[in-house]
Scaffold this active site. Structure first.
Site, PDB file in Angstrom:
ATOM      1  N   LYS A   1       0.850  -1.183   0.000  1.00  0.00           N
ATOM      2  CA  LYS A   1       0.000   0.000   0.000  1.00  0.00           C
ATOM      3  C   LYS A   1       0.891   1.239   0.000  1.00  0.00           C
ATOM      4  O   LYS A   1       1.948   1.242   0.650  1.00  0.00           O
ATOM      5  CB  LYS A   1      -0.871  -0.032   1.261  1.00  0.00           C
TER       6      LYS A   1
ATOM      7  N   SER B   1      -9.637  -0.889   7.079  1.00  0.00           N
ATOM      8  CA  SER B   1      -9.058  -0.656   5.752  1.00  0.00           C
ATOM      9  C   SER B   1      -8.322  -1.836   5.129  1.00  0.00           C
ATOM     10  O   SER B   1      -7.974  -1.782   3.950  1.00  0.00           O
ATOM     11  CB  SER B   1      -8.110   0.551   5.785  1.00  0.00           C
TER      12      SER B   1
ATOM     13  N   SER C   1      -9.601   1.493   2.891  1.00  0.00           N
ATOM     14  CA  SER C   1      -8.740   2.248   2.011  1.00  0.00           C
ATOM     15  C   SER C   1      -7.689   1.423   1.269  1.00  0.00           C
ATOM     16  O   SER C   1      -7.129   1.905   0.285  1.00  0.00           O
ATOM     17  CB  SER C   1      -8.044   3.340   2.812  1.00  0.00           C
TER      18      SER C   1
END
Lengths: 486, 94
Positions: free
Chosen positions: A75, A174, A150
């Site tokens: 990420k 997330s 996310s």
């Protein structure tokens, strides 16, 4: 099946038997990425060259311990030395860290082949990856739908076969929510289990690095490599880390499973409810003792989160002032104006909204009514969990009350709270710092549904065992998305 | 409505953000709806409850007082937009 569609443990076997090389795995993932990336948009930055170099060096030696040679993605809020780390924000579009996050360092020490940096909601604030300042990521099961967020790029890349596993971060769901939406396994470890050093902070008392993998075995294998104390993170726990593969026992006879009733009432999609009920029946068939349980304060977890997380975010994001890194407005003639303009240009709408909310609840005259109140409620939520775990080994909920929603579905302003509610079942584990995993629990209208298993603090082994047993008695992880590897 | 336009402007100032009229209007509406939602917490009596700031029982973590090399200056400066003589440069302050 193509190599890019296999699991970490399957690829490790093949590497060990010398049936394949690290370059073969990388080629397969790259080819896959070239095929699907235009549609999925999982990546922000692809680091093909360094990935090739890592694979080449490995293949020369011909030894593949640990995660060596397995292609992964990160990420884009995990700092990577020499590779830009944007947090999907204009603010950090050109930010190139001078150091690696501890988890990245650990993967590099394992000679993991890192294919690149994955898309996300800006500064990890969002539940659909639509708040990325660059472009939204799409769900490989249905390109009209969001991958969740996310860590949406991470979950989509794993589901689409672009990487074998990925690391994300989880502040309120997330990792677990996108894993549920994309039909993969997402684990948020206990707060303090994995170092946060080098992770761009969102809400520091809630943030935790997590894993996104294709099955529970891979989850254990990756967690083994990233867990542990780190002197660079003063909130990391100095506790022994087990070999999590020892929890992979397909048997949970006599395990006490508490089902959180609050998540089967209003707001849950009827199909998701049915699916999770079926999953619970399955657990009962497997010999687990499944009981309904109610936690009196859990309905307050989401409003509590929307005070605490923005408060911590407003404080964490105060560092972006245009001086040392990040976007700087060059027009301003004094320093105050430079701060204001840089921040106003660099941050997107959701980040501004949360900074505003956080600043307000911390401001003079409102601190006690909002922030302090929320911290007290957080205590009550944690107490509820402590009591529940006196009786139960694990607690289960649907990971998300719905399957993946459509892009733009929650784009209208009045739908802000609808988007926030996507995290209603995941936020409590962050509030109480507990480990939780989302595993594929079935399907609704051809879209995956996640089953969440929450454990006691530092009992990752227990939730892995329950998740593994469930996975072994079902075949949901075997099903692949329409855009997945056939 | 808790957050008036005037209050929004004050909070924006505290957060060092500049909002245009449209954003001010939109945020006022959205933040008020979020605040109305979080007011659910007022139902709870929290008197005498110890606030939970941090889930782990960790306090005052110190490392050994041993000097370690820091990051090279050039690397630290590399991400700054304006640098002069090995230092961060900002617009005029006084």
């Amino acid at each position: 099946m193509e190599l890019c569609g296999l699991t970490v443990h399957e690829l490790k076997d093949k590497l060990k038997k010398r049936e394949i090389s690290a370059a073969d795995i990388l080629d397969s993932c790259l080819q896959r990425t070239h095929q699907v990336e235009e549609q999925v948009k999982a990546f922000i930055t692809i680091t093909e060259e360094t990935a090739r170099e890592t694979a080449r060096v490995l293949d020369e030696k011909g030894e593949y311990p640990g995660l060596a040679g397995i292609v992964c993605g990160l990420k884009d809020n995990l700092c990577t030395r020499g590779v830009r780390t944007t947090c999907a924000s204009r603010m950090l579009e050109d930010f190139v860290p001078g150091y690696d996050a501890t988890v990245v360092k650990k993967l590099k020490a394992q000679q993991a082949v890192i294919l690149g940096k994955l898309n996300m909601d800006e500064f990890a604030m969002g539940s659909s990856t639509e708040y990325s300042s660059f472009y939204p990521t799409r769900n490989p099961w249905d390109l009209k739908r969001v991958p969740g967020g996310s860590s949406g790029g991470a979950a989509a890349a794993v589901a689409a076969g672009q990487v074998i596993y990925a690391l994300g971060t989880d502040t309120g769901g997330s990792v677990r929510q996108p894993a549920a939406f994309c039909g993969v396994v997402g684990m948020k470890p206990t707060y303090g289990r994995v170092s946060r050093s080098g992770v761009v902070g969102f809400a520091s008392s809630l943030d935790q690095v997590g894993t996104i993998t294709r099955d529970v075995t891979d989850c254990a294998l990756v967690l083994n490599q990233i867990a542990g104390y780190d002197h660079m993170d003063s909130t990391s726990a100095n506790l022994e880390v087990l070999d999590y593969t020892s929890s992979l026992v397909p048997e949970i006879k006599g395990f006490k499973v508490g089902v959180l009733q609050e998540y089967f009432q209003e707001g849950i999609h009827p199909g998701v409810k049915e699916t999770i009920k079926r999953a619970l029946l399955k657990m009962e068939e497997m010999g687990a003792i499944v009981e309904e349980i109610s936690l009196p304060h859990i309905k307050y977890a989401l409003p509590t989160y929307y005070i605490i997380a923005p408060a911590e975010a407003s404080s964490n994001l105060a560092r972006f002032d245009g001086v040392r890194y990040g976007l700087r407005d060059l027009e301003a003639d004094n320093v105050e104006e430079m701060y204001i303009n840089s921040r106003s240009l660099g941050f997107g709408p959701e980040v501004k909204r949360r900074i505003m909310l956080g600043t307000y609840v911390l401001s003079a005259g409102y601190f006690d009514a909002y922030y302090l109140k929320a911290l007290k409620v957080r205590r009550l939520i944690k107490n509820d969990f402590d009591r529940a775990f006196e009786k139960y080994d694990v607690l289960v909920t649907p990971t998300v009350p719905t399957a993946a929603f459509k892009l733009q579905e929650h784009a209208r302003d009045e739908d802000l709270l609808a988007m926030y509610r996507s995290d209603i079942a995941t936020v409590p584990a962050n509030m109480a710092g507990l480990p939780a995993i989302s595993v594929p629990g079935g399907f609704v209208d051809e879209m995956p549904v996640g089953l969440q298993i929450i454990g006691k603090a530092f009992a990752e082994d227990t939730i892995l065992r329950v998740a593994y047993a469930f996975e072994q008695h079902t075949d949901y992880t075997a099903r692949k998305p329409s855009l997945g590897v056939k | 409505m808790v957050l008036t336009k005037q209050k929004i402007e004050h909070v924006a100032m505290l957060a060092r953000l500049k909002l245009d009229d449209e954003e001010t209007e939109l945020f006022s509406e959205q933040l008020n709806s979020i605040l109305a939602y979080v007011e659910k917490l007022d139902d709870l009596n929290t008197e005498g409850i110890e606030p939970l700031v941090h889930v782990l029982p960790i306090n005052n973590v110190f490392r050994d007082d041993v000097a370690r090399p820091g990051m090279p200056r050039e690397e630290l400066l590399a991400n700054a937009t304006m640098v002069e003589e090995g230092q961060f440069k900002v617009p005029r302050i006084v």
